[in-house]
Design a protein around this motif. Structure first.
Motif, PDB file in Angstrom:
ATOM      1  N   LEU A 164       0.721  -1.364   0.416  1.00  0.00           N
ATOM      2  CA  LEU A 164      -0.497  -0.070  -0.358  1.00  0.00           C
ATOM      3  C   LEU A 164       0.477   1.205   0.242  1.00  0.00           C
ATOM      4  CD1 LEU A 164      -2.830  -0.653   2.609  1.00  0.00           C
ATOM      5  CD2 LEU A 164      -2.333  -1.788  -0.125  1.00  0.00           C
ATOM      6  N   VAL A 165       0.531   2.124  -1.030  1.00  0.00           N
ATOM      7  CA  VAL A 165       1.515   3.346  -1.118  1.00  0.00           C
ATOM      8  C   VAL A 165       0.176   4.320  -0.955  1.00  0.00           C
ATOM      9  CG1 VAL A 165       3.208   2.197  -2.397  1.00  0.00           C
ATOM     10  CG2 VAL A 165       1.087   3.056  -3.399  1.00  0.00           C
ATOM     11  N   GLN A 166       1.227   5.437  -0.935  1.00  0.00           N
ATOM     12  CA  GLN A 166       0.919   6.758  -1.284  1.00  0.00           C
ATOM     13  C   GLN A 166      -1.117   6.992  -0.600  1.00  0.00           C
ATOM     14  OE1 GLN A 166      -0.250   7.765  -4.786  1.00  0.00           O
ATOM     15  NE2 GLN A 166       2.123   7.076  -5.764  1.00  0.00           N
ATOM     16  N   MET A 167      -0.790   6.445   1.099  1.00  0.00           N
ATOM     17  CA  MET A 167      -1.567   6.492   2.312  1.00  0.00           C
ATOM     18  C   MET A 167      -1.688   8.059   2.738  1.00  0.00           C
ATOM     19  SD  MET A 167      -1.208   2.826   3.663  1.00  0.00           S
ATOM     20  CE  MET A 167       0.959   3.511   3.689  1.00  0.00           C
ATOM     21  N   VAL A 168      -3.324   8.226   3.523  1.00  0.00           N
ATOM     22  CA  VAL A 168      -3.110   8.942   3.942  1.00  0.00           C
ATOM     23  C   VAL A 168      -2.562   8.801   5.641  1.00  0.00           C
ATOM     24  CG1 VAL A 168      -5.196  10.523   2.772  1.00  0.00           C
ATOM     25  CG2 VAL A 168      -5.766   8.807   4.864  1.00  0.00           C
ATOM     26  N   PRO A 169      -2.433   9.790   6.511  1.00  0.00           N
ATOM     27  CA  PRO A 169      -1.881   9.243   8.044  1.00  0.00           C
ATOM     28  C   PRO A 169      -2.987   8.455   8.295  1.00  0.00           C
ATOM     29  CG  PRO A 169      -1.392  11.526   7.204  1.00  0.00           C
ATOM     30  CD  PRO A 169      -2.827  10.682   6.455  1.00  0.00           C
ATOM     31  N   GLY A 170      -4.497   8.223   8.069  1.00  0.00           N
ATOM     32  CA  GLY A 170      -5.050   7.452   9.093  1.00  0.00           C
ATOM     33  C   GLY A 170      -4.947   6.078   9.227  1.00  0.00           C
ATOM     34  N   VAL A 176      -0.883  -0.528   9.439  1.00  0.00           N
ATOM     35  CA  VAL A 176       0.369  -0.681  10.797  1.00  0.00           C
ATOM     36  C   VAL A 176      -0.015  -1.201  11.941  1.00  0.00           C
ATOM     37  CG1 VAL A 176       1.897   0.097  12.823  1.00  0.00           C
ATOM     38  CG2 VAL A 176       1.679   1.098  10.222  1.00  0.00           C
ATOM     39  N   ASN A 177      -1.798  -0.749  12.932  1.00  0.00           N
ATOM     40  CA  ASN A 177      -1.925  -1.346  14.092  1.00  0.00           C
ATOM     41  C   ASN A 177      -1.976  -2.450  13.578  1.00  0.00           C
ATOM     42  OD1 ASN A 177      -1.461   0.763  15.293  1.00  0.00           O
ATOM     43  ND2 ASN A 177      -3.161   2.101  15.340  1.00  0.00           N
ATOM     44  N   ARG A 178      -3.144  -3.190  12.514  1.00  0.00           N
ATOM     45  CA  ARG A 178      -3.302  -4.489  12.200  1.00  0.00           C
ATOM     46  C   ARG A 178      -2.446  -5.154  11.753  1.00  0.00           C
ATOM     47  NH1 ARG A 178      -8.588  -5.590  10.762  1.00  0.00           N
ATOM     48  NH2 ARG A 178      -9.645  -3.306  11.475  1.00  0.00           N
ATOM     49  N   GLY A 179      -0.925  -5.126  11.881  1.00  0.00           N
ATOM     50  CA  GLY A 179       0.154  -5.858  11.379  1.00  0.00           C
ATOM     51  C   GLY A 179       0.389  -5.739  10.346  1.00  0.00           C
ATOM     52  N   ALA A 180       0.378  -4.440   9.244  1.00  0.00           N
ATOM     53  CA  ALA A 180       1.470  -4.096   7.630  1.00  0.00           C
ATOM     54  C   ALA A 180       2.398  -3.961   8.673  1.00  0.00           C
ATOM     55  CB  ALA A 180       0.190  -3.520   6.843  1.00  0.00           C
ATOM     56  N   GLU A 184       8.300   1.907   4.425  1.00  0.00           N
ATOM     57  CA  GLU A 184       9.478   3.108   4.311  1.00  0.00           C
ATOM     58  C   GLU A 184       7.757   3.731   5.409  1.00  0.00           C
ATOM     59  OE1 GLU A 184       9.728   7.272   1.205  1.00  0.00           O
ATOM     60  OE2 GLU A 184      10.376   4.751   0.758  1.00  0.00           O
ATOM     61  N   PHE A 185       8.161   4.097   6.618  1.00  0.00           N
ATOM     62  CA  PHE A 185       7.841   4.887   7.199  1.00  0.00           C
ATOM     63  C   PHE A 185       7.026   6.145   6.768  1.00  0.00           C
ATOM     64  CE2 PHE A 185       7.540   8.324  10.738  1.00  0.00           C
ATOM     65  CZ  PHE A 185       6.751   7.348  11.969  1.00  0.00           C
ATOM     66  N   GLU A 186       5.972   5.686   7.126  1.00  0.00           N
ATOM     67  CA  GLU A 186       4.120   6.980   7.038  1.00  0.00           C
ATOM     68  C   GLU A 186       4.491   6.822   5.366  1.00  0.00           C
ATOM     69  OE1 GLU A 186       5.326  10.383   9.244  1.00  0.00           O
ATOM     70  OE2 GLU A 186       4.485  10.040  10.681  1.00  0.00           O
ATOM     71  N   GLU A 187       4.792   5.891   4.906  1.00  0.00           N
ATOM     72  CA  GLU A 187       4.777   6.425   3.090  1.00  0.00           C
ATOM     73  C   GLU A 187       4.278   4.808   2.610  1.00  0.00           C
ATOM     74  OE1 GLU A 187       4.834   8.630   1.193  1.00  0.00           O
ATOM     75  OE2 GLU A 187       5.503  10.033   2.454  1.00  0.00           O
ATOM     76  N   ILE A 188       4.576   4.115   3.083  1.00  0.00           N
ATOM     77  CA  ILE A 188       4.727   2.609   2.054  1.00  0.00           C
ATOM     78  C   ILE A 188       4.818   1.210   4.014  1.00  0.00           C
ATOM     79  CG2 ILE A 188       5.338   0.513  -0.098  1.00  0.00           C
ATOM     80  CD1 ILE A 188       7.576   3.074  -0.770  1.00  0.00           C
ATOM     81  N   VAL A 189       3.577   0.756   3.012  1.00  0.00           N
ATOM     82  CA  VAL A 189       3.774  -1.159   3.943  1.00  0.00           C
ATOM     83  C   VAL A 189       3.001  -1.766   3.200  1.00  0.00           C
ATOM     84  CG1 VAL A 189       2.091   0.634   5.896  1.00  0.00           C
ATOM     85  CG2 VAL A 189       1.454  -0.670   4.668  1.00  0.00           C
ATOM     86  N   GLU A 190       3.353  -3.510   3.790  1.00  0.00           N
ATOM     87  CA  GLU A 190       3.364  -4.719   2.706  1.00  0.00           C
ATOM     88  C   GLU A 190       2.346  -5.538   3.615  1.00  0.00           C
ATOM     89  OE1 GLU A 190       5.931  -8.543   1.463  1.00  0.00           O
ATOM     90  OE2 GLU A 190       6.478  -6.809   2.246  1.00  0.00           O
ATOM     91  N   ILE A 191       1.326  -6.220   2.271  1.00  0.00           N
ATOM     92  CA  ILE A 191       0.200  -6.955   3.481  1.00  0.00           C
ATOM     93  C   ILE A 191       1.232  -7.258   3.323  1.00  0.00           C
ATOM     94  CG2 ILE A 191      -1.966  -7.721   3.262  1.00  0.00           C
ATOM     95  CD1 ILE A 191      -2.503  -4.743   4.104  1.00  0.00           C
ATOM     96  N   THR A 192       0.820  -8.818   4.102  1.00  0.00           N
ATOM     97  CA  THR A 192       1.247  -9.891   4.463  1.00  0.00           C
ATOM     98  C   THR A 192       0.775 -10.376   5.462  1.00  0.00           C
ATOM     99  OG1 THR A 192       2.204  -9.919   7.438  1.00  0.00           O
ATOM    100  CG2 THR A 192       4.116  -9.063   4.792  1.00  0.00           C
ATOM    101  N   ALA A 193       0.704 -12.128   5.571  1.00  0.00           N
ATOM    102  CA  ALA A 193      -0.245 -13.311   5.954  1.00  0.00           C
ATOM    103  C   ALA A 193      -0.627 -12.479   7.538  1.00  0.00           C
ATOM    104  CB  ALA A 193       0.885 -14.908   5.647  1.00  0.00           C
TER     105      ALA A 193
END
Length: 201
Positions: A164-170, A176-180, A184-193
């Motif tokens: 997930l990229v280019q996300m709004v802060p919320g 992140v709270n759901r385990g993504a 890249e801090f505040e920019e990119i998270v990866e969805i995993t199992a």
């Protein structure tokens, strides 16, 4: 089974409806090199050169990952009538990009909103979701997370990574709270199992 027998099976292997056999629908294209491409509605793809079938790609193959994602999103919409109560949906489906659009049924204009946008990098085997916009009237029902989950299932099946990229802060914080996994801090998270995309009770 030879490639010709497989083609004949696809051509005549439609569903029986009310005692009548429905032939598989298909799309034909003419390529610059003179070959003909045929894609059946079951996903199977063929190349015909000089009247001979020279190539076959199974509809379940990784090559058609974009089609698998589009099909999964439409099936999700069909299974959730609330999503289509006031909206119709359309898509732009290319090898390296998918855009889903929404349109209000009562709108007097042709203006569309975007539901989701994905970019597919086939070399790195990465998929990026850069926009997912749920209409305010449909928010807080888990639709966004569930669509991400459907895409993740397909990505995992074909050994692609989902970001997930280019996300709004919320939204970034919620993921992140759901385990993504933070890439890249505040920019990119990866969805995993390990990412929880189910509604929390």
């Amino acid at each position: 089974m030879t490639i010709e027998e497989k083609y004949d099976q696809d051509l005549h292997g439609g569903k029986e409806i009310d005692g009548l056999l429905r032939y598989n629908g298909h799309y034909r294209g003419k390529e610059d090199d003179g070959s003909t491409t045929v894609k059946f509605d079951n996903g199977n793809f063929y190349v015909i050169e000089d009247g001979k079938i020279t190539q076959h790609i199974d509809g379940k193959d990784e090559y058609f990952i974009n089609d698998h994602i589009v099909d999964a999103i439409y099936k999700f919409i069909d299974l959730n009538p609330l999503m289509s109560k006031n909206y119709t949906y359309s898509d732009y489906n290319a090898q390296d990009e998918i855009d889903f659009y929404t349109k209000e049924k009562t709108s007097a204009t042709d203006s569309r909103g975007r539901l989701i946008r994905l970019v597919i990098n086939r070399e790195s085997k990465n998929i990026e979701i850069s926009n997912i916009l749920i209409d305010p009237s449909l928010q807080h029902k888990g639709f966004g997370k569930k669509i991400i989950r459907e895409i993740f299932i397909i990505a995992s099946k074909h050994n692609y990574r989902l970001f997930l990229v280019q996300m709004v802060p919320g939204f970034y914080k919620r993921m992140v709270n759901r385990g993504a996994e933070i890439i890249e801090f505040e920019e990119i998270v990866e969805i995993t199992a390990a990412t929880s995309l189910e509604d929390k009770k």
